[in-house]
Write a protein that holds these residues in place. Sequence first.
Motif, PDB file in Angstrom:
ATOM      1  N   THR A   2       1.073   6.377  -7.013  1.00 48.87           N
ATOM      2  CA  THR A   2      -0.140   7.424  -7.591  1.00 48.87           C
ATOM      3  C   THR A   2       0.038   8.693  -7.434  1.00 48.87           C
ATOM      4  O   THR A   2      -0.341   9.429  -8.257  1.00 48.87           O
ATOM      5  CB  THR A   2      -1.333   6.895  -6.458  1.00 48.87           C
ATOM      6  OG1 THR A   2      -1.607   5.521  -6.754  1.00 48.87           O
ATOM      7  CG2 THR A   2      -2.677   7.779  -7.008  1.00 48.87           C
ATOM      8  N   LEU A   3       0.634   9.226  -6.312  1.00 49.10           N
ATOM      9  CA  LEU A   3       0.767  10.558  -6.195  1.00 49.10           C
ATOM     10  C   LEU A   3       1.877  11.067  -7.194  1.00 49.10           C
ATOM     11  O   LEU A   3       1.833  12.363  -7.688  1.00 49.10           O
ATOM     12  CB  LEU A   3       1.320  11.027  -4.626  1.00 49.10           C
ATOM     13  CG  LEU A   3       0.301  10.803  -3.610  1.00 49.10           C
ATOM     14  CD1 LEU A   3       0.670  10.804  -2.351  1.00 49.10           C
ATOM     15  CD2 LEU A   3      -1.145  11.466  -3.691  1.00 49.10           C
ATOM     16  N   LYS A  54       0.014  11.351 -10.556  1.00 42.26           N
ATOM     17  CA  LYS A  54      -0.989  12.235 -10.483  1.00 42.26           C
ATOM     18  C   LYS A  54      -0.347  13.560 -10.863  1.00 42.26           C
ATOM     19  O   LYS A  54      -1.029  14.380 -11.719  1.00 42.26           O
ATOM     20  CB  LYS A  54      -1.811  12.247  -9.175  1.00 42.26           C
ATOM     21  CG  LYS A  54      -3.032  13.075  -9.301  1.00 42.26           C
ATOM     22  CD  LYS A  54      -3.694  12.955  -7.812  1.00 42.26           C
ATOM     23  CE  LYS A  54      -5.154  13.484  -7.856  1.00 42.26           C
ATOM     24  NZ  LYS A  54      -5.193  14.892  -8.254  1.00 42.26           N
ATOM     25  N   ALA A  85       0.681  -1.205  -0.034  1.00 41.68           N
ATOM     26  CA  ALA A  85      -0.163  -0.035  -0.120  1.00 41.68           C
ATOM     27  C   ALA A  85       0.847   1.232  -0.055  1.00 41.68           C
ATOM     28  O   ALA A  85       0.550   2.239  -0.624  1.00 41.68           O
ATOM     29  CB  ALA A  85      -0.919  -0.127   1.122  1.00 41.68           C
ATOM     30  N   HIS A  86       1.908   1.220   0.832  1.00 38.37           N
ATOM     31  CA  HIS A  86       2.894   2.365   0.856  1.00 38.37           C
ATOM     32  C   HIS A  86       3.333   2.631  -0.602  1.00 38.37           C
ATOM     33  O   HIS A  86       3.386   3.791  -1.335  1.00 38.37           O
ATOM     34  CB  HIS A  86       4.279   2.161   1.382  1.00 38.37           C
ATOM     35  CG  HIS A  86       3.991   2.153   3.063  1.00 38.37           C
ATOM     36  ND1 HIS A  86       3.135   2.902   3.641  1.00 38.37           N
ATOM     37  CD2 HIS A  86       4.601   1.335   3.836  1.00 38.37           C
ATOM     38  CE1 HIS A  86       3.119   2.572   4.992  1.00 38.37           C
ATOM     39  NE2 HIS A  86       4.086   1.778   5.242  1.00 38.37           N
ATOM     40  N   TRP A 115      -5.668   5.283 -16.091  1.00 42.15           N
ATOM     41  CA  TRP A 115      -5.537   4.084 -15.149  1.00 42.15           C
ATOM     42  C   TRP A 115      -6.632   4.037 -14.164  1.00 42.15           C
ATOM     43  O   TRP A 115      -7.270   3.162 -13.939  1.00 42.15           O
ATOM     44  CB  TRP A 115      -3.857   4.090 -14.534  1.00 42.15           C
ATOM     45  CG  TRP A 115      -3.952   3.169 -13.520  1.00 42.15           C
ATOM     46  CD1 TRP A 115      -3.648   2.012 -13.407  1.00 42.15           C
ATOM     47  CD2 TRP A 115      -3.658   3.657 -12.012  1.00 42.15           C
ATOM     48  NE1 TRP A 115      -3.240   1.292 -12.224  1.00 42.15           N
ATOM     49  CE2 TRP A 115      -3.631   2.586 -11.266  1.00 42.15           C
ATOM     50  CE3 TRP A 115      -3.932   4.854 -11.257  1.00 42.15           C
ATOM     51  CZ2 TRP A 115      -3.469   2.652 -10.004  1.00 42.15           C
ATOM     52  CZ3 TRP A 115      -3.817   4.846  -9.881  1.00 42.15           C
ATOM     53  CH2 TRP A 115      -3.663   3.747  -9.163  1.00 42.15           C
ATOM     54  N   PHE A 116      -6.683   5.198 -13.378  1.00 42.48           N
ATOM     55  CA  PHE A 116      -7.906   5.607 -12.685  1.00 42.48           C
ATOM     56  C   PHE A 116      -9.133   4.999 -13.068  1.00 42.48           C
ATOM     57  O   PHE A 116      -9.945   4.438 -12.451  1.00 42.48           O
ATOM     58  CB  PHE A 116      -7.783   6.560 -11.961  1.00 42.48           C
ATOM     59  CG  PHE A 116      -8.440   6.667 -10.591  1.00 42.48           C
ATOM     60  CD1 PHE A 116      -7.793   6.174  -9.399  1.00 42.48           C
ATOM     61  CD2 PHE A 116      -9.595   7.378 -10.542  1.00 42.48           C
ATOM     62  CE1 PHE A 116      -8.392   6.221  -8.189  1.00 42.48           C
ATOM     63  CE2 PHE A 116     -10.470   7.425  -9.270  1.00 42.48           C
ATOM     64  CZ  PHE A 116      -9.963   6.823  -8.040  1.00 42.48           C
ATOM     65  N   ALA A 151       1.915   1.847  -3.485  1.00 43.87           N
ATOM     66  CA  ALA A 151       0.793   2.159  -4.492  1.00 43.87           C
ATOM     67  C   ALA A 151       0.421   3.528  -4.124  1.00 43.87           C
ATOM     68  O   ALA A 151       0.184   4.351  -5.174  1.00 43.87           O
ATOM     69  CB  ALA A 151      -0.447   1.052  -3.832  1.00 43.87           C
ATOM     70  N   VAL A 152       0.467   4.132  -3.006  1.00 37.31           N
ATOM     71  CA  VAL A 152       0.286   5.392  -2.581  1.00 37.31           C
ATOM     72  C   VAL A 152       1.231   6.445  -3.392  1.00 37.31           C
ATOM     73  O   VAL A 152       0.885   7.111  -3.918  1.00 37.31           O
ATOM     74  CB  VAL A 152      -0.181   5.591  -1.209  1.00 37.31           C
ATOM     75  CG1 VAL A 152      -0.159   6.931  -0.889  1.00 37.31           C
ATOM     76  CG2 VAL A 152      -1.386   4.990  -0.759  1.00 37.31           C
ATOM     77  N   GLU A 153       2.512   6.298  -2.816  1.00 33.99           N
ATOM     78  CA  GLU A 153       3.465   6.823  -3.554  1.00 33.99           C
ATOM     79  C   GLU A 153       3.331   7.031  -5.162  1.00 33.99           C
ATOM     80  O   GLU A 153       3.526   8.119  -5.591  1.00 33.99           O
ATOM     81  CB  GLU A 153       4.931   6.213  -3.198  1.00 33.99           C
ATOM     82  CG  GLU A 153       5.285   6.272  -1.627  1.00 33.99           C
ATOM     83  CD  GLU A 153       5.824   7.644  -1.116  1.00 33.99           C
ATOM     84  OE1 GLU A 153       6.233   8.167  -2.040  1.00 33.99           O
ATOM     85  OE2 GLU A 153       6.089   7.707   0.158  1.00 33.99           O
ATOM     86  N   PHE A 178      -2.252   8.897 -15.220  1.00 36.28           N
ATOM     87  CA  PHE A 178      -2.877   8.525 -13.953  1.00 36.28           C
ATOM     88  C   PHE A 178      -4.597   8.520 -14.382  1.00 36.28           C
ATOM     89  O   PHE A 178      -5.086   7.458 -13.836  1.00 36.28           O
ATOM     90  CB  PHE A 178      -2.522   9.761 -13.330  1.00 36.28           C
ATOM     91  CG  PHE A 178      -3.590   9.603 -11.816  1.00 36.28           C
ATOM     92  CD1 PHE A 178      -3.444   8.928 -10.801  1.00 36.28           C
ATOM     93  CD2 PHE A 178      -4.723  10.731 -11.952  1.00 36.28           C
ATOM     94  CE1 PHE A 178      -4.426   8.959  -9.885  1.00 36.28           C
ATOM     95  CE2 PHE A 178      -5.569  10.532 -10.868  1.00 36.28           C
ATOM     96  CZ  PHE A 178      -5.468   9.830  -9.783  1.00 36.28           C
TER      97      PHE A 178
END
Lengths: 120, 120
Positions: A35-36, A39, A28-29, A49-50, A31-33, A46
Motif C-alpha cells: 500500500t505504501l 501510494k 498484513a505486513h 483500488w482504495f 499489504a501495508v508495505e 492506489f
Amino acid sequence: MIDSEYKMVIVTRDDLKLSIGKLAAQVAHAAVECTLIAKKEKSKWFREWFNQGAKKAVVKTDVLDDFSIYKKRADKLSIPAVIIIDAGHTEIAPGTQTVLGIGPAPTNLIDQVTGSLSLL
Amino acid sequence: MIDSEYKMVIVTRDDLKLSIGKLAAQVAHAAVECTLIAKKEKSKWFREWFNQGAKKAVVKTDVLDDFSIYKKRADKLSIPAVIIIDAGHTEIAPGTQTVLGIGPAPTNLIDQVTGSLSLL
C-alpha cells in the motif's frame, strides 16, 4: 469505456504451516508495505483500488521459488511487489521468506502474474 | 530517556469461524486502514512504528461488543482505530463486523486498550 477493477494479491506458503495469527500478521505486513509503495509510486492505481474497496486476495503456493519468479514478473509490469522476510523471533527461522505481496494493480494485469494460484 | 516501542493490534472474532484466507484478508484490511490514518493524522507515531519494523499483533475476543468498547477507549487516547465491516460476498452476512484495527501507537498506551486480550 469500462474502468478497470483493481486488486492486491498476497501469496502465502503452504509449506510453512504458520499459526493463523502469525500468518495473518505476515499477510498484513505485505499489504501495508505494498500500500505504501503504491501510494508513493503508483498513486493513480492506489486511489482507484482504495476507492473500489481495497480488494485483497490471499492465495497460496507450495513452491518457495515461486516468490522470486512472481516478483520478477511483477517488476517487469511495474506492479508493486514485496517479499516479507521474518525476523524469526517466533515459530520460524530468522530470514525466512513468509509472504509475497503484489499490487494493487488492475486485475487483468495482476492476473498475468498470479492468476494460476488458488485462494488460501 | 528510553524511546517508546510502537505496535499495531488487530482484534479478531473467535466466534466467526472464518476461513484462514478470509481472516487474513480482513486483518490486512484493518492494518492498511490504520496505517493510512496514522500516516495522515499521527505521522510521528507512524514513522516510529514503521522504522521499528511495523510490529503487528493479532489478538482475539469472543465478545463482539468488545469492538465498540475498545474503539471508544482508543478514541479517548487519540489512537487510530477502525472497525472493518465486510461486504459479505462470501462466507458471512453483509454488514458483519469482522476485525478491529488499533494503532500504531506506543505499546504502553495501546496496552491500556487491548492489553487483556490474548494472541490469536
